[in-house]
Design a protein around this motif. Sequence first.
Motif, PDB file in Angstrom:
ATOM      1  N   ILE A   1       0.840  -1.200   0.000  1.00  0.00           N
ATOM      2  CA  ILE A   1       0.000   0.000   0.000  1.00  0.00           C
ATOM      3  C   ILE A   1       0.876   1.251   0.000  1.00  0.00           C
ATOM      4  O   ILE A   1       0.672   2.175  -0.799  1.00  0.00           O
ATOM      5  N   ARG A   2       1.856   1.283   0.885  1.00  0.00           N
ATOM      6  CA  ARG A   2       2.740   2.455   0.956  1.00  0.00           C
ATOM      7  C   ARG A   2       3.513   2.653  -0.349  1.00  0.00           C
ATOM      8  O   ARG A   2       3.659   3.783  -0.838  1.00  0.00           O
ATOM      9  N   ALA A   3       3.996   1.565  -0.938  1.00  0.00           N
ATOM     10  CA  ALA A   3       4.762   1.662  -2.174  1.00  0.00           C
ATOM     11  C   ALA A   3       3.885   2.124  -3.334  1.00  0.00           C
ATOM     12  O   ALA A   3       4.320   2.915  -4.183  1.00  0.00           O
ATOM     13  N   CYS A   4       2.647   1.646  -3.380  1.00  0.00           N
ATOM     14  CA  CYS A   4       1.738   2.053  -4.452  1.00  0.00           C
ATOM     15  C   CYS A   4       1.428   3.546  -4.376  1.00  0.00           C
ATOM     16  O   CYS A   4       1.379   4.234  -5.399  1.00  0.00           O
ATOM     17  N   VAL A   5       1.213   4.047  -3.179  1.00  0.00           N
ATOM     18  CA  VAL A   5       0.963   5.481  -3.018  1.00  0.00           C
ATOM     19  C   VAL A   5       2.177   6.272  -3.493  1.00  0.00           C
ATOM     20  O   VAL A   5       2.044   7.263  -4.226  1.00  0.00           O
ATOM     21  N   GLU A   6       3.358   5.834  -3.123  1.00  0.00           N
ATOM     22  CA  GLU A   6       4.586   6.532  -3.505  1.00  0.00           C
ATOM     23  C   GLU A   6       4.792   6.524  -5.019  1.00  0.00           C
ATOM     24  O   GLU A   6       5.247   7.522  -5.590  1.00  0.00           O
ATOM     25  N   ARG A   7       4.432   5.403  -5.660  1.00  0.00           N
ATOM     26  CA  ARG A   7       4.696   5.254  -7.099  1.00  0.00           C
ATOM     27  C   ARG A   7       3.479   5.507  -7.974  1.00  0.00           C
ATOM     28  O   ARG A   7       3.463   5.184  -9.152  1.00  0.00           O
ATOM     29  N   LYS A   8       2.434   6.089  -7.427  1.00  0.00           N
ATOM     30  CA  LYS A   8       1.235   6.511  -8.167  1.00  0.00           C
ATOM     31  C   LYS A   8       0.479   5.340  -8.769  1.00  0.00           C
ATOM     32  O   LYS A   8      -0.181   5.472  -9.804  1.00  0.00           O
ATOM     33  N   VAL A   9       0.548   4.178  -8.122  1.00  0.00           N
ATOM     34  CA  VAL A   9      -0.175   3.002  -8.600  1.00  0.00           C
ATOM     35  C   VAL A   9      -1.585   3.017  -8.007  1.00  0.00           C
ATOM     36  O   VAL A   9      -1.739   3.095  -6.787  1.00  0.00           O
ATOM     37  N   PRO A  10      -2.640   2.948  -8.824  1.00  0.00           N
ATOM     38  CA  PRO A  10      -4.017   2.999  -8.298  1.00  0.00           C
ATOM     39  C   PRO A  10      -4.324   1.834  -7.363  1.00  0.00           C
ATOM     40  O   PRO A  10      -4.012   0.682  -7.663  1.00  0.00           O
ATOM     41  N   ILE A  11      -4.924   2.148  -6.215  1.00  0.00           N
ATOM     42  CA  ILE A  11      -5.297   1.120  -5.243  1.00  0.00           C
ATOM     43  C   ILE A  11      -6.680   1.413  -4.676  1.00  0.00           C
ATOM     44  O   ILE A  11      -7.052   2.566  -4.457  1.00  0.00           O
ATOM     45  N   LEU A  12      -7.429   0.343  -4.443  1.00  0.00           N
ATOM     46  CA  LEU A  12      -8.755   0.423  -3.842  1.00  0.00           C
ATOM     47  C   LEU A  12      -8.819  -0.597  -2.712  1.00  0.00           C
ATOM     48  O   LEU A  12      -8.473  -1.765  -2.900  1.00  0.00           O
ATOM     49  N   GLY A  13      -9.254  -0.158  -1.534  1.00  0.00           N
ATOM     50  CA  GLY A  13      -9.361  -1.050  -0.384  1.00  0.00           C
ATOM     51  C   GLY A  13     -10.806  -1.319  -0.016  1.00  0.00           C
ATOM     52  O   GLY A  13     -11.655  -0.429  -0.095  1.00  0.00           O
TER      53      GLY A  13
ATOM     54  N   LEU B   1      -6.910   3.097 -13.548  1.00  0.00           N
ATOM     55  CA  LEU B   1      -6.110   1.977 -14.031  1.00  0.00           C
ATOM     56  C   LEU B   1      -5.813   2.112 -15.519  1.00  0.00           C
ATOM     57  O   LEU B   1      -4.687   1.906 -15.968  1.00  0.00           O
ATOM     58  N   THR B   2      -6.837   2.459 -16.283  1.00  0.00           N
ATOM     59  CA  THR B   2      -6.677   2.602 -17.725  1.00  0.00           C
ATOM     60  C   THR B   2      -5.688   3.706 -18.060  1.00  0.00           C
ATOM     61  O   THR B   2      -4.857   3.563 -18.967  1.00  0.00           O
ATOM     62  N   ALA B   3      -5.752   4.798 -17.310  1.00  0.00           N
ATOM     63  CA  ALA B   3      -4.836   5.915 -17.554  1.00  0.00           C
ATOM     64  C   ALA B   3      -3.398   5.495 -17.281  1.00  0.00           C
ATOM     65  O   ALA B   3      -2.483   5.821 -18.047  1.00  0.00           O
ATOM     66  N   ARG B   4      -3.181   4.789 -16.186  1.00  0.00           N
ATOM     67  CA  ARG B   4      -1.811   4.343 -15.870  1.00  0.00           C
ATOM     68  C   ARG B   4      -1.320   3.328 -16.889  1.00  0.00           C
ATOM     69  O   ARG B   4      -0.158   3.369 -17.330  1.00  0.00           O
TER      70      ARG B   4
END
Length: 252
Positions: A99-111, A243-246
């Motif tokens: 979770i922390r790494a995804c936020v740092e690297r702009k990876v979309p996440i949904l919890g 997700l599509t944008a990334r």
Amino acid sequence: MSRPVIGIIGNVHIINDEYPVQAAGVSNIEAIAQVTGATPLIVPALPHAVGVSDLIDACDGFLFTGGRPNVHPKHYGEDATEAHGAFDLDRDAVALPLIRACVERKVPILGICRGFQEFNVAFGGSLYPEIRDLPGRMNHRMPPDGTLEEKFAHRHVITLTPGGRFARIFGRDEVLVNSLHGQGIKRPGERIEIEGHAPDGTPEALHVAGAPGYAMAVQWHPEWRAHEDPVSRPLFESFGAALTARHARGAA
């Protein structure tokens, strides 16, 4: 162009009381496949088998699902008690740093549900072991009896922050949702911004403040019949757009 790939964080499951597997609920898989337009991929929550950087390289985003075991309280400085229930330390070891790494690297996440709680703990927050034991709180747990349709039925409203991210996604400041959780946020994490509450004040929707990408989570279960639910569908559609944008940026 190929479809985005969504990593669905798996949960430990025991077949016939003896054979361990990693599994994901069909509702989660269908919500991704039917609404976001992405390809769902089950990610084993086994730290000895997967690495955070490799996962991020392989997937365009991640869905942090609900699960029976809870986040171990050692991650927020508390001792485990019987009220905390069962734990899955392997999932903790994968989900929290991811979770922390995804936020740092702009990876979309949904919890979702446990995923909502993981977002909070990942950024220094804590959890109540049992919401229904708190004065003035309602019982948010899954009804013990009835069909799955009845257990996942709408049970209470969520009041959203006017003009907030969730209110913009849903086009309104109040939505009706299901309720199937025992634990909940006690102290919000440093970067956790609560945007939705149940009638008893329980936090139910959040985003990671200052996140450069999509980083949102809900305490309820929007994956249940997401393609036909007026609240669940726009939530997964917003996730799918990120997700599509990334994915498009990566393919360019």
